[in-house]
Design an enzyme around this catalytic site. Structure first.
Site, PDB file in Angstrom:
ATOM      1  N   GLU A 122     -72.752 -48.451  25.635  1.00  0.00           N
ATOM      2  CA  GLU A 122     -73.537 -49.230  26.501  1.00  0.00           C
ATOM      3  C   GLU A 122     -73.301 -48.421  27.510  1.00  0.00           C
ATOM      4  O   GLU A 122     -72.490 -48.370  29.028  1.00  0.00           O
ATOM      5  CB  GLU A 122     -72.127 -49.836  26.345  1.00  0.00           C
ATOM      6  N   GLU A 134     -71.212 -62.559  -5.289  1.00  0.00           N
ATOM      7  CA  GLU A 134     -71.381 -63.599  -7.006  1.00  0.00           C
ATOM      8  C   GLU A 134     -69.814 -63.962  -7.882  1.00  0.00           C
ATOM      9  O   GLU A 134     -69.470 -64.779  -8.274  1.00  0.00           O
ATOM     10  CB  GLU A 134     -71.848 -62.021  -8.335  1.00  0.00           C
ATOM     11  N   LEU A 188     -63.969 -52.326  26.906  1.00  0.00           N
ATOM     12  CA  LEU A 188     -64.365 -52.197  25.879  1.00  0.00           C
ATOM     13  C   LEU A 188     -64.171 -53.096  24.568  1.00  0.00           C
ATOM     14  O   LEU A 188     -63.880 -52.450  22.945  1.00  0.00           O
ATOM     15  CB  LEU A 188     -65.060 -50.638  25.115  1.00  0.00           C
ATOM     16  N   GLY A 248     -74.384 -44.358  30.022  1.00  0.00           N
ATOM     17  CA  GLY A 248     -74.623 -44.478  30.466  1.00  0.00           C
ATOM     18  C   GLY A 248     -76.057 -43.962  30.810  1.00  0.00           C
ATOM     19  O   GLY A 248     -76.415 -43.996  29.068  1.00  0.00           O
ATOM     20  N   ASP A 277     -66.996 -47.163  35.947  1.00  0.00           N
ATOM     21  CA  ASP A 277     -66.298 -48.487  35.234  1.00  0.00           C
ATOM     22  C   ASP A 277     -64.735 -49.052  34.791  1.00  0.00           C
ATOM     23  O   ASP A 277     -64.910 -50.266  34.492  1.00  0.00           O
ATOM     24  CB  ASP A 277     -67.897 -49.220  33.909  1.00  0.00           C
TER      25      ASP A 277
HETATM   26  N1  LIG Z   1     -75.784 -51.777  34.666  1.00  0.00           N
HETATM   27  C1  LIG Z   1     -75.358 -50.757  33.093  1.00  0.00           C
HETATM   28  O1  LIG Z   1     -75.621 -51.709  31.807  1.00  0.00           O
HETATM   29  C2  LIG Z   1     -74.423 -49.692  32.983  1.00  0.00           C
HETATM   30  C3  LIG Z   1     -73.948 -49.417  31.539  1.00  0.00           C
HETATM   31  C4  LIG Z   1     -73.523 -48.223  31.591  1.00  0.00           C
HETATM   32  C5  LIG Z   1     -73.184 -47.820  32.719  1.00  0.00           C
HETATM   33  N2  LIG Z   1     -73.436 -47.853  34.614  1.00  0.00           N
HETATM   34  C6  LIG Z   1     -73.680 -47.075  34.692  1.00  0.00           C
HETATM   35  O2  LIG Z   1     -73.945 -45.774  35.068  1.00  0.00           O
HETATM   36  C7  LIG Z   1     -73.403 -44.502  35.526  1.00  0.00           C
HETATM   37  C8  LIG Z   1     -73.149 -43.765  35.183  1.00  0.00           C
HETATM   38  O3  LIG Z   1     -74.628 -43.745  33.931  1.00  0.00           O
HETATM   39  P1  LIG Z   1     -74.739 -41.892  33.922  1.00  0.00           P
HETATM   40  O4  LIG Z   1     -76.148 -40.904  33.138  1.00  0.00           O
HETATM   41  O5  LIG Z   1     -74.286 -40.452  35.318  1.00  0.00           O
HETATM   42  O6  LIG Z   1     -73.313 -41.433  33.199  1.00  0.00           O
HETATM   43  P2  LIG Z   1     -72.624 -41.255  31.290  1.00  0.00           P
HETATM   44  O7  LIG Z   1     -73.996 -41.535  30.164  1.00  0.00           O
HETATM   45  O8  LIG Z   1     -71.541 -43.124  31.073  1.00  0.00           O
HETATM   46  O9  LIG Z   1     -72.083 -40.174  31.383  1.00  0.00           O
HETATM   47  C9  LIG Z   1     -73.158 -38.549  31.322  1.00  0.00           C
HETATM   48  C10 LIG Z   1     -72.114 -37.881  31.079  1.00  0.00           C
HETATM   49  O10 LIG Z   1     -71.170 -37.949  30.099  1.00  0.00           O
HETATM   50  C11 LIG Z   1     -71.137 -36.941  29.308  1.00  0.00           C
HETATM   51  N3  LIG Z   1     -72.598 -36.782  27.979  1.00  0.00           N
HETATM   52  C12 LIG Z   1     -72.880 -38.322  28.486  1.00  0.00           C
HETATM   53  N4  LIG Z   1     -73.323 -37.902  27.177  1.00  0.00           N
HETATM   54  C13 LIG Z   1     -73.882 -36.799  27.163  1.00  0.00           C
HETATM   55  C14 LIG Z   1     -74.180 -36.322  25.746  1.00  0.00           C
HETATM   56  N5  LIG Z   1     -74.994 -36.656  24.634  1.00  0.00           N
HETATM   57  N6  LIG Z   1     -73.452 -34.727  25.235  1.00  0.00           N
HETATM   58  C15 LIG Z   1     -73.542 -34.454  25.719  1.00  0.00           C
HETATM   59  N7  LIG Z   1     -72.657 -34.990  27.027  1.00  0.00           N
HETATM   60  C16 LIG Z   1     -72.563 -36.105  26.973  1.00  0.00           C
HETATM   61  C17 LIG Z   1     -71.760 -35.665  30.206  1.00  0.00           C
HETATM   62  O11 LIG Z   1     -70.695 -35.649  30.922  1.00  0.00           O
HETATM   63  P3  LIG Z   1     -70.763 -33.581  31.124  1.00  0.00           P
HETATM   64  O12 LIG Z   1     -71.670 -33.139  32.838  1.00  0.00           O
HETATM   65  O13 LIG Z   1     -69.365 -33.793  31.723  1.00  0.00           O
HETATM   66  O14 LIG Z   1     -70.590 -33.134  30.217  1.00  0.00           O
HETATM   67  C18 LIG Z   1     -72.961 -36.651  31.283  1.00  0.00           C
HETATM   68  O15 LIG Z   1     -72.731 -36.111  32.663  1.00  0.00           O
HETATM   69  C19 LIG Z   1     -72.492 -46.021  36.253  1.00  0.00           C
HETATM   70  O16 LIG Z   1     -72.463 -45.481  37.668  1.00  0.00           O
HETATM   71  C20 LIG Z   1     -72.424 -47.025  35.283  1.00  0.00           C
HETATM   72  O17 LIG Z   1     -71.549 -47.817  36.672  1.00  0.00           O
HETATM   73  C21 LIG Z   1     -74.400 -48.813  33.997  1.00  0.00           C
END
Ligand SMILES: NC(=O)c1ccc[n+]([C@@H]2O[C@H](COP(=O)([O-])OP(=O)(O)OC[C@H]3O[C@@H](n4cnc5c(N)ncnc54)[C@H](OP(=O)(O)O)[C@@H]3O)[C@@H](O)[C@H]2O)c1
Length: 349
Positions: free
Chosen positions: A283, A50, A204, A285, A200
């Site tokens: 972003e 405004e 960011l 995983g 990765d």
């Molecule tokens: N294509 C795409 O767009 C894309 C994007 C991102 C990633 N990626 C790929 O995805 C893969 C990784 O996936 P991901 O599922 O293994 O990994 P992530 O979600 O990045 O990481 C998982 C780990 O993060 C921690 N974590 C995440 N969220 C949590 C929550 N809400 N509460 C507690 N802990 C949490 C835990 O660690 P702890 O087990 O140590 O507790 C869990 O084991 C990679 O290969 C990457 O290249 C692809």
């Protein structure tokens, strides 16, 4: 008139990426069917829409007898700037039209009351849904007491986000990657899980010559097992690492403990809201995104599907909702999902 409010909404959008945690606001001053003044909230802490619209006039006395279209109720409290409702009450437009009443408890109808108390006609609800969509982050923060959450991932045509060895290059094309950088510039923060940071090594930040500030980076690392050499820890941009081991604040890098025995994401939302963060771009995983989907704590998902096939690997998250839109981005397909009542639906005005 709808066209004047449409213009005010367009102006408001120019503040995107510069005004958070304030809402984006645009203002148009109309006299005898012509726009005589325009303004928008340009940057956080700066003058409100405004004030800028009034300053765009040759003489503020021109406001008298005009109709002022402003996307959000004029503020009534002394924040970083004096109340806009007082300014308008003094300048005496004939009428003030707004899309939305301000949900901020410090305003919430008081700004409009100040105007009607001095005999200015007040109308609310013009392009109401468009106004809510414009400030979906602000409205979510005010009413749901959490930041607005946008999920994003890229998946192969056969539904994988990474190969079995955790590599995920090149699922999406150049155009999609550029759009992702635009999306980053629009949000207050970006969050990734531990494995995404580990495998990765993302920066960011905002590249591709896109204008906008780099968002706050957030990473989860329960036991501080991630390497300090990762780009996320390079101190080039504000970064928070949620963990169980230490609270420590350094240059552009803060370690903050949370209770990993309880659901983590709601704690992250609460902690970020306290810091004035109104939006999170997630972003990946898969683990992190699935946790958020299970909890229903998301507002939008933007899913890029590339032409490549992996055959096997880490499966993409799934959303049990019909898409709200889909479009081609270069060679890829972008599918959008909405889980927010503030996402744009035409208001029928
Ligand atoms: N294509 C795409 O767009 C894309 C994007 C991102 C990633 N990626 C790929 O995805 C893969 C990784 O996936 P991901 O599922 O293994 O990994 P992530 O979600 O990045 O990481 C998982 C780990 O993060 C921690 N974590 C995440 N969220 C949590 C929550 N809400 N509460 C507690 N802990 C949490 C835990 O660690 P702890 O087990 O140590 O507790 C869990 O084991 C990679 O290969 C990457 O290249 C692809």
């Amino acid at each position: 008139m709808t066209e004047f409010m449409q213009r005010a909404l367009e102006l408001a959008l120019k503040g995107q990426g510069h005004v958070s945690p304030n809402p984006m606001v645009g203002c148009v001053i109309v006299k005898d069917g012509e726009i005589i003044g325009e303004g928008w909230h340009e940057k956080y802490g700066g003058p409100h829409a405004e004030v800028n619209a009034v300053r765009s006039l040759e003489d503020e006395a021109q406001v008298e007898g005009s109709t002022v279209y402003v996307t959000l109720e004029p503020c009534s409290h002394h924040g970083k700037t004096p109340p806009c409702a007082d300014l308008l009450a003094r300048l005496k437009p004939k009428k003030v039209v707004v899309c939305n009443v301000d949900p901020n408890p410090l305003v919430a109808g008081r700004g409009l009351k100040k105007l009607s108390d001095v005999g200015i006609e007040v109308e609310t609800g013009l392009l109401e849904k468009e106004g809510l969509a414009l400030n979906k982050r602000f409205f979510t923060a005010m009413t749901k007491k959490r930041p607005y959450v946008i999920l994003k991932w890229a998946q192969t045509e056969d539904g994988f986000i990474a190969r079995e060895d955790y590599t995920s290059k090149w699922i999406s094309g150049e155009n999609s990657r550029e759009l992702v950088h635009q999306y980053r510039a629009e949000e207050d923060s970006i969050l990734v899980g531990t494995n995404t940071a580990r495998y990765d090594n993302p920066s960011l930040n905002v590249r591709f010559d896109i204008e906008g500030k780099d968002p706050l980076r957030i990473v989860i690392d329960r036991n501080l097992e991630l390497s300090g050499d990762l780009k996320l820890f390079d101190g080039s941009q504000p970064t928070i690492c949620y963990n169980t081991q230490k609270n420590e604040t350094g240059k552009n890098l803060e370690f903050k403990t949370l209770n990993f025995e309880e659901e983590l994401f709601p704690q992250i939302l609460e902690n970020l809201l306290q810091r004035g963060i109104h939006s999170i771009f997630v972003e990946g995983g898969r683990f992190l995104i699935n946790k958020i989907i299970e909890a229903g704590l998301w507002d939008e998902a933007r899913v890029f599907t590339g032409k490549v096939k992996f055959g096997k690997g880490i499966e993409a998250p799934k959303i049990n909702l019909a898409p709200s839109a889909s479009m081609d981005i270069g060679e890829d397909r972008l599918t959008l999902y909405s889980n927010s009542e503030y996402e744009k639906r035409p208001s029928g005005h």
